[in-house]
Write an enzyme that holds these catalytic residues in place. Structure first.
Site, PDB file in Angstrom:
ATOM      1  N   TYR A 197       7.700  19.410 -10.240  1.00  0.00           N
ATOM      2  CA  TYR A 197       6.629  20.291 -10.711  1.00  0.00           C
ATOM      3  C   TYR A 197       5.559  19.523 -11.467  1.00  0.00           C
ATOM      4  CZ  TYR A 197       8.278  20.414 -15.613  1.00  0.00           C
ATOM      5  OH  TYR A 197       8.618  20.090 -16.906  1.00  0.00           O
ATOM      6  N   LYS A 212       9.583  14.166 -12.498  1.00  0.00           N
ATOM      7  CA  LYS A 212       9.354  15.484 -13.097  1.00  0.00           C
ATOM      8  C   LYS A 212       9.998  16.572 -12.237  1.00  0.00           C
ATOM      9  CE  LYS A 212       5.478  17.835 -15.382  1.00  0.00           C
ATOM     10  NZ  LYS A 212       6.134  18.112 -16.645  1.00  0.00           N
ATOM     11  N   GLU A 252      11.800  11.398 -26.442  1.00  0.00           N
ATOM     12  CA  GLU A 252      10.618  12.267 -26.320  1.00  0.00           C
ATOM     13  C   GLU A 252      10.990  13.678 -26.738  1.00  0.00           C
ATOM     14  OE1 GLU A 252       9.405  12.735 -22.185  1.00  0.00           O
ATOM     15  OE2 GLU A 252      11.486  12.705 -21.516  1.00  0.00           O
ATOM     16  N   LEU A 292       9.339  10.938 -19.559  1.00  0.00           N
ATOM     17  CA  LEU A 292       8.325  11.294 -18.572  1.00  0.00           C
ATOM     18  C   LEU A 292       7.041  10.533 -18.902  1.00  0.00           C
ATOM     19  CD1 LEU A 292       7.884  13.441 -16.208  1.00  0.00           C
ATOM     20  CD2 LEU A 292       6.420  14.552 -17.889  1.00  0.00           C
TER      21      LEU A 292
HETATM   22  N1  PMP Z   1       7.905  14.812 -21.621  1.00  0.00           N
HETATM   23  C1  PMP Z   1       8.462  15.899 -21.050  1.00  0.00           C
HETATM   24  C2  PMP Z   1       9.945  15.989 -20.956  1.00  0.00           C
HETATM   25  C3  PMP Z   1       7.642  16.951 -20.572  1.00  0.00           C
HETATM   26  O1  PMP Z   1       8.193  18.023 -20.000  1.00  0.00           O
HETATM   27  C4  PMP Z   1       6.238  16.843 -20.735  1.00  0.00           C
HETATM   28  C5  PMP Z   1       5.347  17.945 -20.280  1.00  0.00           C
HETATM   29  N2  PMP Z   1       5.432  18.188 -18.922  1.00  0.00           N
HETATM   30  C6  PMP Z   1       5.709  15.698 -21.325  1.00  0.00           C
HETATM   31  C7  PMP Z   1       6.578  14.697 -21.758  1.00  0.00           C
HETATM   32  C8  PMP Z   1       4.228  15.515 -21.513  1.00  0.00           C
HETATM   33  O2  PMP Z   1       3.590  15.313 -20.279  1.00  0.00           O
HETATM   34  P1  PMP Z   1       2.080  15.680 -20.038  1.00  0.00           P
HETATM   35  O3  PMP Z   1       1.302  15.029 -21.119  1.00  0.00           O
HETATM   36  O4  PMP Z   1       1.778  15.126 -18.704  1.00  0.00           O
HETATM   37  O5  PMP Z   1       1.976  17.167 -20.093  1.00  0.00           O
END
Ligand code: PMP
Length: 282
Positions: free
Chosen positions: A33, A146, A179, A203
């Site tokens: 996603y 993701k 994270e 991620l």
């Molecule tokens: N880490 C995780 C586990 C996430 O789900 C997200 C958000 N999708 C992020 C980091 C931040 O990613 P982004 O800045 O691309 O939204």
């Protein structure tokens, strides 16, 4: 401003859109996603999100789909909904087939999307900062892909909520801060912005990348290195980053005050710079 759903080329109201129960995303978590936000009628970092989506699909050996095909579908939904400050959720599953762990390599992926208005966080939350808790990271080993397999993230977020905190951050069994449940983690120590390096354990956040670039532009020193849980409490500032989170300053971790116990100067400076970039991006 209708909230709409896209399912394999058809756009309808969300409440009238259904996915077959033998979708592999539903039965195996076999789906990837993305979540993209728009500011002032313009999708922010579209290219970067599309690239990460492709990488996630490659990571699960999905058949190749032309990038422009997905992009066109996203724009079609975005233009139809006419929501200036929108959040678009895109989910691509390996497809629909009788339940079997192995799959037919010729099966067709299923693309779904929803578009809704983004509800901004209250200004007070951004000013006061958030309380977060630490939880042991028990997720699978490929957090750089993701996938929709985010049950443990959901459980950690709920645990935080149940304890009156805003969110949780994952700590590896060796004590490394990974994270947030849907965000990346940053801390600031002696003027240096520090975050986890890009490994399989986190991620690769798009917002994380934008923030690192903005920090360099602003002359803020940056470092990608492992942060230990024991380092957290000597941080001058800390924040979470993400597409919806943007930048949320941390007030406390496990009830212990971080810095002055509210979002610090560098956090606020970066938040302003991020909003400016997102709102002016062309
Ligand atoms: N880490 C995780 C586990 C996430 O789900 C997200 C958000 N999708 C992020 C980091 C931040 O990613 P982004 O800045 O691309 O939204």
């Amino acid at each position: 401003m209708p909230e709409l759903a896209y399912l394999n080329g058809k756009i309808r109201p969300i409440s009238e859109t259904y996915v077959p129960i033998e979708d592999r995303g539903y039965q195996f978590g076999d789906a990837v996603y993305e979540f993209i936000a728009s500011y002032n009628g313009k999708l922010f970092c579209m290219e970067e999100h599309m690239k990460r989506l492709q990488t996630s699909m490659e990571g699960l050996s999905f058949p190749k789909i032309d990038k422009s095909f997905i992009e066109k579908a996203v724009y079609e939904l975005f233009e139809k909904a006419k929501i200036a400050r929108a959040g678009i959720y895109i989910q691509i599953s390996r497809g629909v087939a009788p339940r079997d762990h192995a799959w037919d390599k010729k099966m067709k992926v299923q693309i779904i999307m929803t578009i809704k208005e983004v509800k901004e966080y209250p200004l007070k939350l951004r000013e006061d900062g958030i309380g977060i808790i630490t939880v042991q990271d028990e997720r699978w080993a490929n957090c750089n892909i993701k996938t929709v397999q985010i049950l443990f993230n959901a459980m950690a977020k709920q645990k935080a909520k149940d304890q009156g905190a805003f969110d949780a951050i994952f700590i590896s069994k060796d004590g490394i801060v990974r994270e947030g449940t849907s965000s990346n983690f940053f801390m600031i120590k002696d003027g240096c912005l520090i975050t986890h390096p890009l490994t399989k354990n986190i991620l690769p956040g798009i917002t994380r990348m934008v923030i690192m670039d903005l920090a360099r532009d602003l002359g803020i020193k940056t470092e990608e290195k492992f942060i230990l849980k024991t380092d957290l409490f000597s941080a001058n500032e800390a924040f979470l980053s993400g597409t919806i989170t943007e930048i949320l300053g941390v007030r406390t971790i496990d009830g212990i005050k971080i810095g002055k116990g509210k979002p610090g100067e560098i956090t606020q400076k970066l938040y302003k710079a991020l909003r400016k970039k997102a709102e002016q991006d062309i």
